[in-house]
Write a protein that holds these residues in place. Sequence first.
Motif, PDB file in Angstrom:
ATOM      1  N   ALA A 192     -17.259   8.722  -6.488  1.00 53.49           N
ATOM      2  CA  ALA A 192     -15.969   9.529  -6.561  1.00 53.49           C
ATOM      3  C   ALA A 192     -15.302   9.676  -5.112  1.00 53.49           C
ATOM      4  CB  ALA A 192     -16.335  11.175  -6.808  1.00 53.49           C
ATOM      5  N   CYS A 193     -15.910   9.482  -4.366  1.00 48.43           N
ATOM      6  CA  CYS A 193     -15.104   9.388  -2.700  1.00 48.43           C
ATOM      7  C   CYS A 193     -14.302   7.864  -2.876  1.00 48.43           C
ATOM      8  CB  CYS A 193     -16.256   9.066  -1.609  1.00 48.43           C
ATOM      9  SG  CYS A 193     -16.965  10.766  -1.661  1.00 48.43           S
ATOM     10  N   ALA A 194     -15.108   6.754  -3.372  1.00 43.38           N
ATOM     11  CA  ALA A 194     -14.128   5.642  -3.333  1.00 43.38           C
ATOM     12  C   ALA A 194     -12.931   5.522  -4.357  1.00 43.38           C
ATOM     13  CB  ALA A 194     -15.326   4.423  -3.894  1.00 43.38           C
ATOM     14  N   LEU A 195     -13.017   6.203  -5.522  1.00 45.04           N
ATOM     15  CA  LEU A 195     -12.110   6.742  -6.301  1.00 45.04           C
ATOM     16  C   LEU A 195     -10.883   7.236  -5.830  1.00 45.04           C
ATOM     17  CD1 LEU A 195     -10.838   5.908  -9.245  1.00 45.04           C
ATOM     18  CD2 LEU A 195     -12.053   8.012  -9.950  1.00 45.04           C
ATOM     19  N   ALA A 196     -11.349   8.218  -4.930  1.00 41.52           N
ATOM     20  CA  ALA A 196     -10.387   9.142  -4.281  1.00 41.52           C
ATOM     21  C   ALA A 196      -9.719   8.268  -3.002  1.00 41.52           C
ATOM     22  CB  ALA A 196     -11.065  10.349  -3.630  1.00 41.52           C
ATOM     23  N   GLY A 197     -10.477   7.596  -2.301  1.00 40.36           N
ATOM     24  CA  GLY A 197      -9.986   6.494  -1.656  1.00 40.36           C
ATOM     25  C   GLY A 197      -8.888   5.736  -1.861  1.00 40.36           C
ATOM     26  N   ALA A 199      -7.653   3.255   2.590  1.00 47.64           N
ATOM     27  CA  ALA A 199      -8.496   3.839   1.577  1.00 47.64           C
ATOM     28  C   ALA A 199     -10.174   4.084   1.939  1.00 47.64           C
ATOM     29  CB  ALA A 199      -8.775   2.565   0.512  1.00 47.64           C
ATOM     30  N   ALA A 200     -10.486   3.325   2.990  1.00 48.33           N
ATOM     31  CA  ALA A 200     -11.674   3.629   3.703  1.00 48.33           C
ATOM     32  C   ALA A 200     -11.560   5.083   4.191  1.00 48.33           C
ATOM     33  CB  ALA A 200     -12.465   2.734   4.369  1.00 48.33           C
ATOM     34  N   ALA A 201     -10.456   5.407   4.822  1.00 47.76           N
ATOM     35  CA  ALA A 201     -10.503   6.548   5.798  1.00 47.76           C
ATOM     36  C   ALA A 201     -10.388   7.778   4.780  1.00 47.76           C
ATOM     37  CB  ALA A 201      -9.428   6.626   6.691  1.00 47.76           C
ATOM     38  N   VAL A 237     -13.110  12.464   2.176  1.00 48.40           N
ATOM     39  CA  VAL A 237     -13.559  13.267   1.067  1.00 48.40           C
ATOM     40  C   VAL A 237     -14.748  13.476   1.153  1.00 48.40           C
ATOM     41  CG1 VAL A 237     -13.611  13.223  -1.438  1.00 48.40           C
ATOM     42  CG2 VAL A 237     -11.428  12.675  -0.063  1.00 48.40           C
ATOM     43  N   SER A 238     -15.553  12.585   1.489  1.00 52.04           N
ATOM     44  CA  SER A 238     -17.151  12.607   1.201  1.00 52.04           C
ATOM     45  C   SER A 238     -17.446  13.424   2.662  1.00 52.04           C
ATOM     46  CB  SER A 238     -17.701  10.974   1.810  1.00 52.04           C
ATOM     47  OG  SER A 238     -19.209  10.886   2.172  1.00 52.04           O
ATOM     48  N   LEU A 239     -16.946  13.435   3.639  1.00 54.79           N
ATOM     49  CA  LEU A 239     -17.310  14.429   4.809  1.00 54.79           C
ATOM     50  C   LEU A 239     -16.894  15.878   4.306  1.00 54.79           C
ATOM     51  CD1 LEU A 239     -18.354  14.731   7.591  1.00 54.79           C
ATOM     52  CD2 LEU A 239     -16.141  14.509   8.545  1.00 54.79           C
ATOM     53  N   LEU A 240     -15.908  15.918   3.844  1.00 61.30           N
ATOM     54  CA  LEU A 240     -15.333  17.344   3.595  1.00 61.30           C
ATOM     55  C   LEU A 240     -15.825  17.985   2.324  1.00 61.30           C
ATOM     56  CD1 LEU A 240     -11.722  17.091   4.252  1.00 61.30           C
ATOM     57  CD2 LEU A 240     -13.337  18.177   5.760  1.00 61.30           C
TER      58      LEU A 240
END
Length: 114
Positions: free
Chosen positions: A64-69, A100-102, A107-110
């Motif tokens: 999900a985080c990769a897709l959001a990025g 995208a990585a940032a 998103v992963s951290l938050l």
Amino acid sequence: MISNEAKSIRGAGDAEIVLQTDPVRMAFGRLATLFGAALLLGGCTNAGAPTIAMYGAYFPSWLACALAGILGAVVVRLIFIPLGLDDVLPIRLPVYVAVAAAIGFSVSLLGFGR
């Protein structure tokens, strides 16, 4: 002549193999092996991997985080094009991959950070 640090093994014929058995080296090797195993297994916990329940299936949170990025990088590019910043970028692909990585890491951290 065999010293305390070496053992001799007679093979077939006249060949003789000498094995070195230095106790300090053996202790260091065991310690290095244990340290390496502890380092590799340090992230394993009983809590399990973070997952998201979507439509009855469990997906890993990194997906999900990769897709959001990726979607965030597309949105950033769509904003950069009318502003003229896309033409100024010297190397576009690494810049958008970093964006995208940032976004994915944020998103992963938050979303899933402790």
